[in-house]
Scaffold this active site. Structure first.
Site, mmCIF file in Angstrom:
data_model
loop_
_atom_site.group_PDB
_atom_site.id
_atom_site.type_symbol
_atom_site.label_atom_id
_atom_site.label_comp_id
_atom_site.label_asym_id
_atom_site.label_seq_id
_atom_site.Cartn_x
_atom_site.Cartn_y
_atom_site.Cartn_z
ATOM 1 N N ASN A 49 -0.524 6.491 -3.616
ATOM 2 C CA ASN A 49 -1.790 6.701 -4.328
ATOM 3 C C ASN A 49 -1.609 7.745 -5.417
ATOM 4 O O ASN A 49 -0.833 8.700 -5.277
ATOM 5 C CB ASN A 49 -2.944 7.040 -3.374
ATOM 6 N N ILE A 50 -2.312 7.525 -6.527
ATOM 7 C CA ILE A 50 -2.225 8.408 -7.701
ATOM 8 C C ILE A 50 -3.653 8.762 -8.096
ATOM 9 O O ILE A 50 -4.375 7.911 -8.643
ATOM 10 C CB ILE A 50 -1.508 7.699 -8.874
ATOM 11 N N GLU A 51 -4.063 9.979 -7.781
ATOM 12 C CA GLU A 51 -5.459 10.370 -8.045
ATOM 13 C C GLU A 51 -5.595 10.970 -9.447
ATOM 14 O O GLU A 51 -4.608 11.172 -10.164
ATOM 15 C CB GLU A 51 -5.920 11.328 -6.947
ATOM 16 N N CYS A 60 -4.953 3.232 -5.710
ATOM 17 C CA CYS A 60 -4.493 3.151 -4.318
ATOM 18 C C CYS A 60 -3.009 2.760 -4.291
ATOM 19 O O CYS A 60 -2.515 2.085 -5.201
ATOM 20 C CB CYS A 60 -5.266 2.094 -3.555
ATOM 21 N N GLU A 62 -1.524 0.536 -2.549
ATOM 22 C CA GLU A 62 -1.301 -0.916 -2.519
ATOM 23 C C GLU A 62 -1.287 -1.500 -3.925
ATOM 24 O O GLU A 62 -0.462 -2.344 -4.269
ATOM 25 C CB GLU A 62 -2.401 -1.631 -1.723
ATOM 26 N N CYS A 100 -8.525 -0.861 0.966
ATOM 27 C CA CYS A 100 -9.925 -0.864 0.504
ATOM 28 C C CYS A 100 -10.283 -2.258 -0.019
ATOM 29 O O CYS A 100 -9.404 -3.117 -0.209
ATOM 30 C CB CYS A 100 -10.131 0.202 -0.568
ATOM 31 N N CYS A 103 -8.397 -3.395 -3.193
ATOM 32 C CA CYS A 103 -7.001 -3.782 -2.931
ATOM 33 C C CYS A 103 -6.936 -5.130 -2.208
ATOM 34 O O CYS A 103 -6.044 -5.939 -2.482
ATOM 35 C CB CYS A 103 -6.297 -2.701 -2.118
#
Ligand code: THU
Length: 144
Positions: A49-51, A60, A62, A100, A103
């Site tokens: 994940n890359i916020e 996300c 995935e 989620c 995804c």
């Protein structure tokens, strides 16, 4: 077509998701997630994940793995493993991370309902599902 993976492939995927998780950029939620996606040829693409400070641009694990694979020309997939938990701590078996809704829909664009989804905290603790169980009525892509 019935999709199946070997026990060895499942272990490979879980291990790869656990490793990918270590690269997560998650300063806002403090939850790190790794994903490992297997192609029909057995190649594994990983993602984390890359916020983002603005929150909504966040990605996300995935979808990062999917984007890497699709942009490398891959179109056929058999399984994806997901491993998530508190940042800088082991994943917890009782708190598996499930994909989620966004995804799930992205997976449904390229994968049949038989696609295997493995939600794991480690190689011994996992739940193996199908995409159809997670998303029984996907918005259908043209190619299905
Ligand atoms: N996240 C994933 O990467 N995959 C999932 O399946 C669920 C949620 C990420 C998004 C966000 O960076 C963090 O986990 C907390 O929601």
């Amino acid at each position: 077509m019935t999709i199946s993976i070997t026990q060895q492939q499942r272990q490979q995927l879980i291990r790869a998701a656990m490793t990918a998780r270590q690269l997560a950029y998650a300063p806002y939620s403090a939850k790190s997630v790794g994903a490992a996606l297997m192609t029909a040829d057995g190649i594994i693409y990983t993602g984390c994940n890359i916020e983002n400070a603005a929150l909504s641009p966040g990605l996300c694990a995935e979808r990062v793995a999917m984007a890497k694979a699709i942009s490398a020309g891959e179109r056929h997939f058999t399984a994806i493993a997901i491993c998530g938990g508190p940042l800088d701590a082991p994943a917890v078996p009782e708190e598996l991370f499930y994909p989620c809704g966004v995804c799930r829909q992205m997976l449904a664009e390229f994968c049949s309902g038989e696609m295997i989804v493995i939600c794991a905290s480690d190689e011994q603790h996992y739940q193996q599902l199908t995409l159809a169980e997670l998303l029984p009525y996907p918005y259908p892509p043209d190619n299905h």
